[in-house]
Design an enzyme around this catalytic site. Structure first.
Site, PDB file in Angstrom:
ATOM      1  N   GLU A   3       0.643  -1.098   0.061  1.00 42.03           N
ATOM      2  CA  GLU A   3      -0.074  -0.011   0.195  1.00 42.03           C
ATOM      3  C   GLU A   3       1.069   1.419  -0.136  1.00 42.03           C
ATOM      4  O   GLU A   3       0.714   2.206   0.348  1.00 42.03           O
ATOM      5  CB  GLU A   3      -1.193   0.323   1.022  1.00 42.03           C
ATOM      6  CG  GLU A   3      -2.372  -1.316   0.952  1.00 42.03           C
ATOM      7  CD  GLU A   3      -2.637  -1.319   2.354  1.00 42.03           C
ATOM      8  OE1 GLU A   3      -2.704  -0.871   3.059  1.00 42.03           O
ATOM      9  OE2 GLU A   3      -4.236  -1.401   1.914  1.00 42.03           O
TER      10      GLU A   3
ATOM     11  N   ASP B 272      -8.878  -8.758   3.543  1.00 43.82           N
ATOM     12  CA  ASP B 272      -7.934  -8.185   4.938  1.00 43.82           C
ATOM     13  C   ASP B 272      -9.685  -8.229   5.912  1.00 43.82           C
ATOM     14  O   ASP B 272     -10.616  -7.144   6.115  1.00 43.82           O
ATOM     15  CB  ASP B 272      -8.374  -6.553   3.987  1.00 43.82           C
ATOM     16  CG  ASP B 272      -7.649  -5.193   4.914  1.00 43.82           C
ATOM     17  OD1 ASP B 272      -7.343  -5.839   5.992  1.00 43.82           O
ATOM     18  OD2 ASP B 272      -7.724  -4.297   4.685  1.00 43.82           O
TER      19      ASP B 272
ATOM     20  N   GLU C 143     -12.929  -2.036  11.917  1.00 41.88           N
ATOM     21  CA  GLU C 143     -12.626  -1.617  10.929  1.00 41.88           C
ATOM     22  C   GLU C 143     -13.785  -2.035  10.093  1.00 41.88           C
ATOM     23  O   GLU C 143     -14.491  -1.042   9.687  1.00 41.88           O
ATOM     24  CB  GLU C 143     -11.100  -2.062  10.304  1.00 41.88           C
ATOM     25  CG  GLU C 143     -10.866  -0.824   8.691  1.00 41.88           C
ATOM     26  CD  GLU C 143     -10.046  -1.128   8.017  1.00 41.88           C
ATOM     27  OE1 GLU C 143      -9.263  -1.722   8.473  1.00 41.88           O
ATOM     28  OE2 GLU C 143      -9.708  -0.440   6.862  1.00 41.88           O
TER      29      GLU C 143
ATOM     30  N   TRP D 189      -8.638  -1.226  -6.162  1.00 37.57           N
ATOM     31  CA  TRP D 189      -7.799  -2.767  -4.854  1.00 37.57           C
ATOM     32  C   TRP D 189      -8.177  -4.205  -4.332  1.00 37.57           C
ATOM     33  O   TRP D 189      -7.447  -4.508  -3.963  1.00 37.57           O
ATOM     34  CB  TRP D 189      -8.539  -1.369  -3.430  1.00 37.57           C
ATOM     35  CG  TRP D 189      -8.097  -0.673  -3.437  1.00 37.57           C
ATOM     36  CD1 TRP D 189      -8.580   0.932  -4.034  1.00 37.57           C
ATOM     37  CD2 TRP D 189      -6.823   0.171  -2.771  1.00 37.57           C
ATOM     38  NE1 TRP D 189      -8.296   1.770  -3.152  1.00 37.57           N
ATOM     39  CE2 TRP D 189      -7.367   1.777  -2.524  1.00 37.57           C
ATOM     40  CE3 TRP D 189      -6.165  -0.222  -1.774  1.00 37.57           C
ATOM     41  CZ2 TRP D 189      -6.635   2.186  -1.686  1.00 37.57           C
ATOM     42  CZ3 TRP D 189      -4.912   0.456  -1.766  1.00 37.57           C
ATOM     43  CH2 TRP D 189      -5.511   1.902  -1.424  1.00 37.57           C
TER      44      TRP D 189
HETATM   45  C1  GCV Z   1      -2.761   0.282   8.752  1.00 37.27           C
HETATM   46  C2  GCV Z   1      -6.066  -2.258   5.561  1.00 37.27           C
HETATM   47  C3  GCV Z   1      -6.301  -0.914   6.363  1.00 37.27           C
HETATM   48  C4  GCV Z   1      -5.101   0.586   6.053  1.00 37.27           C
HETATM   49  C5  GCV Z   1      -4.188  -0.459   6.995  1.00 37.27           C
HETATM   50  C6  GCV Z   1      -3.937  -1.460   6.259  1.00 37.27           C
HETATM   51  C7  GCV Z   1      -2.495  -2.942   6.784  1.00 37.27           C
HETATM   52  O1  GCV Z   1      -5.823  -1.575   4.467  1.00 37.27           O
HETATM   53  O2  GCV Z   1      -7.401  -0.004   6.062  1.00 37.27           O
HETATM   54  O3  GCV Z   1      -5.722   1.247   7.128  1.00 37.27           O
HETATM   55  O4  GCV Z   1      -3.126  -0.156   7.258  1.00 37.27           O
HETATM   56  O5  GCV Z   1      -4.500  -2.256   5.811  1.00 37.27           O
HETATM   57  O6  GCV Z   1      -2.961  -3.591   7.846  1.00 37.27           O
HETATM   58  O7  GCV Z   1      -1.155  -2.380   6.597  1.00 37.27           O
END
Ligand code: GCV
Length: 657
Positions: A265, A344, A372, A520
């Site tokens: 990312e 995720d 989340e 994504w």
């Molecule tokens: C810390 C997901 C979340 C991100 C997070 C990422 C990760 O994509 O939305 O906020 O980043 O996971 O686990 O690194």
């Protein structure tokens, strides 16, 4: 600032006649001191009794027993006499917490307790990862600001101590305080700017048996010292990290190590230089090895710039494709930190196939208790039943016990540095976790990481009793709500394991196509005839990453479990599931049911209003009002979307828009 004691309050059970009780301890050290302080706090609160330390005969005895695991304990309590034995002061501390928990749960005096128990931790590493940023914000934080950082400074205060105490009470032994996305000031955590306050924080953590870890920036040599590159095979880079590690451990002896999010990312990593993940991780591992440091290396590596038109690239495959060929090439002090699912932290996913495939590599499972994708601590969603299903999943590795619980503990293949970690859900809100009921996930994760065989319902019941007292209606009602909450959330969320369908970026609330035409790699592929991702051989081939017979179980429609069927297959809406319902009718029914269950939580809470502290009641009430409404929104958006796509009406003729 005022904040709650969560599950660690000691309200009076009864008043003991004798004002003092004697305690004897064979342990020395800061942790042993905390164990005695905790016993003292407990007996003072529960019985109005002061503990007096003695070198002689005593009713309470903390005894060193080499044969017991250093983080395990044995307790023998017999009507007023109690012995807590352990191989080290840390196990003695856990024994103390276990005794106090038992006394509270049974609501008895020490005289009233006859109990023997033994415990050995299932996992060597039991960690929390905080995604706290140094400006005080928290990535995916839903309970206020950070209590570790503010305005690029480190906070060390009473709350640091209380946090460590709460974490230790459920067996947590490692904490990463800063976000895996390491930017700006956080890059400088490994520098003079911050060693002093970090040292203070570390001392507090250590006194509760917790090791401090830091997330580091893979490009630190470039950002901190203007090196032209961060190539792990370049000797300048290697030297830089060696010198840096020596400096870090000189200032922070006992630091656990570094957590690294690389090539993920937008974060830099070894791929930038054409190197493998092992070359990247091992370079850091060599630098920290002389000081006993560990490298927690995340496997959340995937292409986040996918073309949605490309149906062959599959994000779910990425971690396995990158990391399995490297099995056996990581140093002993590298631990691959792998999310529970291949995508995720969705409400439902299969287990990452790297578990059961990696044999010669230390692994740690990463869960997320920050909600989340599971209601962001505005919805109640108690995740232990879900984690327990994950831990129970047999990954079918040939010749060894291979439930996820066996694999991540290191037992299956004799790996030492293994365990469980969770992205944490705390912040500086008065109640630590935004939703009062979300604290059950913090408590529960620690309990489950220490003992993977615990029953999630039992953990929930314990937590309710310790937090809100033992009144049977309270215990029953709140335990029921907790236990029904994850299944309910799954019902009104994305159906049958397909995931996502959330508003982009914030990940809250329904948006079926929110990510569908984006980069994504998270697609549902719904059209007017059907929905789901074909991950069989004919599709992306992802099923083949599992060991047999699991691979065939998922690939074959006859055996693929309903709850994951759209993760693995693209199916017509008229396909009949094992439940006997068509896919479309399943979607309608579960969404109506889920929203109804969510609405019922509010009435059930209202039924015990007078038995709860007013402020906690009000906080929970406000959130459950919202949840009820928001679950309806989920229901109506999802149902209407699929009704409009498919044109198939609900068999029960309910309102769909
Ligand atoms: C810390 C997901 C979340 C991100 C997070 C990422 C990760 O994509 O939305 O906020 O980043 O996971 O686990 O690194």
């Amino acid at each position: 600032m005022k904040y709650t004691k969560c599950w660690l309050d000691y309200p009076q059970i009864c008043r003991e006649e004798k004002d003092t009780r004697l305690v004897f301890s064979e342990f020395n050290g800061a942790v042993a001191e905390k164990a005695l302080e905790e016993l003292t706090r407990g007996f003072r609160g529960l019985y109005g009794q002061e503990l007096k330390r003695t070198e002689g005969e005593a009713a309470l005895r903390l005894v060193r027993r080499e044969s017991i695991h250093p983080e395990g304990y044995r307790i023998a309590a017999n009507h007023g006499q109690c012995r807590i034995e352990s191989g080290s002061e840390q196990g003695a501390l856990y024994g103390v917490f276990a005794l106090l928990r038992k006394l509270r749960l049974e609501n008895v005096s020490l005289e009233g307790l006859s109990w023997e128990t033994e415990a050995t931790p299932s996992n060597p590493l039991r960690m929390l990862n905080h995604w706290d940023n140094m400006d005080g914000s928290i990535e995916r934080g839903y309970s206020g600001k950070s209590f570790f950082f503010e305005k690029e400074q480190i906070l060390v205060n009473e709350r640091t101590e209380d946090y460590a105490r709460l974490a230790a009470s459920v067996g947590i032994n490692g904490v990463v305080i800063n976000n895996v996305n390491v930017r700006s000031a956080a890059t400088w955590l490994i520098s003079d700017r911050y060693y002093k306050p970090l040292g203070e924080m570390q001392r507090i953590f250590a006194s509760w048996g917790i090791r401090l870890y830091l997330s580091v920036n893979y490009c630190a040599p470039m950002e901190m010292d203007n090196l032209p590159l961060a190539d792990p095979c370049d000797s300048r880079v290697q030297e830089w990290w060696k010198k840096k590690a020596a400096e870090v451990w000189e200032n922070l002896p006992g630091l656990g190590g570094f957590l690294v999010k690389a090539d993920s990312e937008g974060r830099p990593g070894p791929f930038t230089y054409g190197r493998t993940q092992a070359e990247g991780a091992n370079m850091l591992a060599d630098a920290v090895a002389p000081f006993g440091g560990k490298i927690l290396w995340r496997c959340f590596v995937y292409n986040c710039r996918q073309d949605w038109r490309d149906t062959k690239t599959d994000r779910a495959r990425a971690a396995y494709d990158y990391f399995l060929p490297l099995d056996g090439s990581f140093r002993d002090n590298v631990i691959l930190q792998i999310k529970n699912g291949p995508m995720d932290f969705q409400v439902r996913e299969p287990v990452t196939p790297l578990f059961g495939a990696l044999k010669k590599t230390n692994t740690m499972i990463e869960f997320q208790i920050a909600q989340e994708y599971t209601g962001q601590q505005r919805h109640v969603c108690y995740l232990m039943p879900w984690f327990r299903q994950v831990l129970e999943q047999d990954m079918c590795a040939p010749g060894v016990p291979s439930r996820v619980a066996d694999l991540v503990s290191g037992r299956s293949f004799g790996n030492k540095n293994c365990g469980m970690t969770a992205v944490c859900n705390t912040g500086n809100d008065e109640n630590w976790t935004g939703h009062d009921l979300a604290a059950a996930n913090w408590y529960g994760f620690g309990r489950q990481a220490y003992d993977t065989e615990l029953d999630p319902a039992e953990i929930a019941r314990e937590w309710v009793k310790l937090t809100f007292g033992g009144e049977p209606r309270v215990v029953q009602t709140l335990t029921d709500i907790l236990m029904e909450s994850w299944p309910a959330y799954e019902k009104y969320n994305a159906p049958l394991g397909i995931g996502w369908m959330v508003n982009p970026h914030e990940h809250y609330g329904p948006s079926v196509d929110g990510y569908e035409y984006d980069r994504w790699g998270t697609y549902h592929r719904a059209d007017w005839k059907g929905i789901g991702v074909d991950r069989t051989e004919k599709g992306t081939g992802y099923c083949g990453q599992y060991n047999e017979p699991l691979a065939s179980c998922y690939a074959n429609l006859e055996t693929c479990p309903d709850e994951l069927v759209l993760f693995f297959h693209h199916l017509p809406y008229t396909y009949v599931l094992k439940s006997g319902k068509t896919v479309i009718q399943h979607i309608y029914d579960t969404h109506f049911e889920g929203a109804e269950i969510a609405a019922s939580f509010l009435e059930r809470l209202e039924g015990i209003r007078e038995l709860l502290p007013e402020d906690a009641y009000n906080r929970m009430h406000a959130r459950l009002v919202h949840q009820g409404e928001h679950a309806k929104e989920w229901r109506d958006v999802i149902n209407s979307y699929f009704y409009r796509k498919s044109g198939i009406p609900d068999a029960q003729g309910r309102t769909i828009y």
